[in-house]
Design a protein around this motif. Structure first.
Motif, PDB file in Angstrom:
ATOM      1  N   GLY A   1       1.017  -1.290   0.170  1.00 41.78           N
ATOM      2  CA  GLY A   1      -0.073  -0.098  -0.058  1.00 41.78           C
ATOM      3  C   GLY A   1       0.702   1.057   0.041  1.00 41.78           C
ATOM      4  O   GLY A   1       1.968   1.182   0.184  1.00 41.78           O
ATOM      5  N   GLU A   2       0.084   2.345  -0.189  1.00 35.44           N
ATOM      6  CA  GLU A   2       0.580   3.436  -0.003  1.00 35.44           C
ATOM      7  C   GLU A   2       2.034   3.729   1.254  1.00 35.44           C
ATOM      8  O   GLU A   2       1.408   4.032   1.969  1.00 35.44           O
TER       9      GLU A   2
ATOM     10  N   VAL B   1       3.176  -1.539 -10.183  1.00 37.22           N
ATOM     11  CA  VAL B   1       2.648  -0.312 -10.695  1.00 37.22           C
ATOM     12  C   VAL B   1       3.199   0.741 -10.996  1.00 37.22           C
ATOM     13  O   VAL B   1       2.935   1.155 -12.166  1.00 37.22           O
ATOM     14  N   GLY B   2       4.313   1.178 -10.628  1.00 45.33           N
ATOM     15  CA  GLY B   2       5.386   2.180 -10.928  1.00 45.33           C
ATOM     16  C   GLY B   2       5.893   1.967 -12.493  1.00 45.33           C
ATOM     17  O   GLY B   2       6.166   3.138 -12.773  1.00 45.33           O
ATOM     18  N   ARG B   3       6.602   1.034 -12.579  1.00 41.37           N
ATOM     19  CA  ARG B   3       7.426   0.637 -13.244  1.00 41.37           C
ATOM     20  C   ARG B   3       6.746   0.933 -14.631  1.00 41.37           C
ATOM     21  O   ARG B   3       6.958   1.522 -15.796  1.00 41.37           O
ATOM     22  N   PHE B   4       5.346  -0.146 -14.465  1.00 36.68           N
ATOM     23  CA  PHE B   4       4.332   0.156 -15.715  1.00 36.68           C
ATOM     24  C   PHE B   4       4.129   1.524 -16.117  1.00 36.68           C
ATOM     25  O   PHE B   4       4.018   2.446 -17.056  1.00 36.68           O
ATOM     26  N   ALA B   5       3.750   2.295 -15.120  1.00 37.62           N
ATOM     27  CA  ALA B   5       3.439   3.800 -15.416  1.00 37.62           C
ATOM     28  C   ALA B   5       4.575   4.984 -16.046  1.00 37.62           C
ATOM     29  O   ALA B   5       4.913   4.929 -17.177  1.00 37.62           O
ATOM     30  N   LEU B   6       5.944   4.325 -14.977  1.00 30.29           N
ATOM     31  CA  LEU B   6       7.100   4.855 -16.002  1.00 30.29           C
ATOM     32  C   LEU B   6       7.578   4.485 -17.731  1.00 30.29           C
ATOM     33  O   LEU B   6       7.628   5.572 -17.732  1.00 30.29           O
ATOM     34  N   ALA B   7       7.568   3.250 -18.069  1.00 31.35           N
ATOM     35  CA  ALA B   7       7.099   2.756 -18.762  1.00 31.35           C
ATOM     36  C   ALA B   7       6.393   3.354 -20.044  1.00 31.35           C
ATOM     37  O   ALA B   7       6.394   3.077 -21.702  1.00 31.35           O
ATOM     38  N   GLY B   8       4.915   4.234 -19.258  1.00 29.88           N
ATOM     39  CA  GLY B   8       3.714   4.141 -20.690  1.00 29.88           C
ATOM     40  C   GLY B   8       3.582   3.174 -22.095  1.00 29.88           C
ATOM     41  O   GLY B   8       3.371   1.367 -21.797  1.00 29.88           O
ATOM     42  N   ASP B   9       4.386   3.957 -22.279  1.00 34.27           N
ATOM     43  CA  ASP B   9       4.416   2.688 -23.690  1.00 34.27           C
ATOM     44  C   ASP B   9       5.508   1.917 -24.841  1.00 34.27           C
ATOM     45  O   ASP B   9       5.472   1.160 -25.559  1.00 34.27           O
ATOM     46  N   GLY B  10       6.930   1.489 -23.947  1.00 29.73           N
ATOM     47  CA  GLY B  10       7.387   1.226 -23.711  1.00 29.73           C
ATOM     48  C   GLY B  10       7.503  -0.519 -23.400  1.00 29.73           C
ATOM     49  O   GLY B  10       7.170  -0.632 -22.181  1.00 29.73           O
TER      50      GLY B  10
ATOM     51  N   GLU C   1       3.641   6.332  -5.443  1.00 27.66           N
ATOM     52  CA  GLU C   1       5.067   6.254  -6.311  1.00 27.66           C
ATOM     53  C   GLU C   1       4.835   7.414  -6.920  1.00 27.66           C
ATOM     54  O   GLU C   1       6.496   8.168  -7.043  1.00 27.66           O
ATOM     55  N   ARG C   2       3.819   8.443  -7.961  1.00 30.20           N
ATOM     56  CA  ARG C   2       4.070   9.503  -8.067  1.00 30.20           C
ATOM     57  C   ARG C   2       4.647  10.209  -7.647  1.00 30.20           C
ATOM     58  O   ARG C   2       5.569  10.875  -8.394  1.00 30.20           O
ATOM     59  N   ALA C   3       3.842  10.478  -6.279  1.00 31.73           N
ATOM     60  CA  ALA C   3       4.497  11.505  -5.850  1.00 31.73           C
ATOM     61  C   ALA C   3       5.839  10.917  -5.169  1.00 31.73           C
ATOM     62  O   ALA C   3       6.851  12.170  -4.982  1.00 31.73           O
ATOM     63  N   ARG C   4       6.173  10.454  -4.753  1.00 31.74           N
ATOM     64  CA  ARG C   4       7.456   9.825  -4.206  1.00 31.74           C
ATOM     65  C   ARG C   4       8.826   9.869  -5.750  1.00 31.74           C
ATOM     66  O   ARG C   4      10.039   9.904  -5.436  1.00 31.74           O
TER      67      ARG C   4
END
Length: 327
Positions: free
Chosen positions: A154-155, A166-175, A299-302
């Motif tokens: 959790g947070e 979930v953070g890595r998927f967000a960072l990768a985007g379409d990569g 994750e985005r905040a950190r």
């Protein structure tokens, strides 16, 4: 008013337990060294549990509930000796790592636990927790609850394990994102707020339950699919053979240069523990999507590309992806 003593109370889980009790109207005291602030509305009793007189002030009064999360058997034994006769109920937060066997799928709380650590033994997490449980049970019998969480998520998670995905998927985007090629891998997690609520509940009711505080088991593939959806990832998944990962010094489960939640294939019982006793005792499970959404916001905040305590750096991941694709 209910008087609660939390041995700790300033950490990630124990702080949430303290807040649960204060929100319920209890008078809460945290016994801690004071390196971190106590939650709002909580009294901080400064003490170092390595000191012989650490519990002197706490032992001068009675408590309705004591909560301990320590993984040091000596700390727990000393606390029990000082406080067992001054409290109506005790909750010890142990771990599913306390079990001696990780090869039996679906095992419940009757499974054998690790040999308890003895004073002077080299530190071993499972054996320390086992010895701590024994101290609590011996002194308090039917006045104690033993809560055995699995992977708490959790947070605010200081271990960076669950949030990696979930953070890595967000960072990768379409990569592309690297995943272990382990079709049979399972995942079993529980939201930190669910654990805190259960610890409060067993204390409130004076329960003597022993319970695995774990979520339902799902496949790693199902977990990553949901994490990708929450993160909006549209790139490819690049599945790496475990042998290649081992040759590339990628660690299991946690720590730097690891793939978090990836377990060795000789532990088929891991991530499959029964949660029937937890559910019967009033334990609830937050929807995984909700936990992932909260975790992603954290994750985005950190910082998605920050230095992490667990996982691969983005550069390490891209290097490994190139090795997999080249073959």
């Amino acid at each position: 008013m209910t008087d609660v003593l939390i041995l700790g109370g300033t950490g990630w889980l124990s702080g949430r337990v303290a807040r649960r009790w204060t929100e319920a109207g209890a008078s809460v005291t945290c016994l801690a060294r004071g390196g971190r602030p106590a939650p709002e509305g909580v009294r901080l009793l400064r003490a170092d549990r390595d000191d012989p007189g650490a519990y002197d002030e706490a032992a001068a009064r009675d408590w309705d509930e004591v909560v301990d999360v320590s993984s040091r058997a000596g700390h727990v034994a000393a606390a029990v000796e000082a406080l067992a006769e001054r409290t109506a109920h005790w909750t010890y937060v142990s771990t599913v790592s306390v079990y001696a066997d990780d090869t039996t799928a679906g095992a419940d709380e009757s499974a054998a636990t690790a040999e308890p650590a003895a004073p002077g033994d080299e530190y071993d997490y499972a054996r320390e927790k086992s010895a701590a449980e024994a101290s609590v049970r011996t002194a308090l019998a039917q006045r104690a609850a033993i809560v055995r969480p699995g992977l708490i998520v959790g947070e605010g998670d200081p271990t960076d394990r669950f949030g990696y995905w979930v953070g890595r998927f967000a960072l990768a985007g379409d990569g592309p994102v690297l995943v272990p090629d382990v079709p049979g891998l399972g995942v079993q997690v529980i939201d930190v707020d669910n654990v805190a609520a259960f610890v409060h509940e067993v204390g409130r009711t004076g329960s003597a339950v022993v319970a695995n505080a774990v979520g339902d088991t799902l496949s790693f593939a199902g977990f990553t699919a949901l994490a990708r959806e929450v993160a909006g990832h549209t790139g490819d998944l690049v599945a790496a053979d475990p042998d290649l990962l081992a040759e590339s010094a990628v660690a299991h489960w946690m720590g730097p240069r690891s793939l978090p939640l990836w377990l060795p294939d000789d532990l088929p019982g891991s991530a499959t523990r029964s949660n029937a006793a937890y559910r019967a005792g009033g334990g609830r499970l937050r929807a995984l999507r909700d936990t992932l959404e909260r975790t992603l916001a954290d994750e985005r905040a950190r910082g998605l590309d920050r230095e992490r305590r667990a996982g691969l750096s983005h550069a390490e991941e891209l290097d490994l992806i190139e090795r997999v694709l080249i073959g």
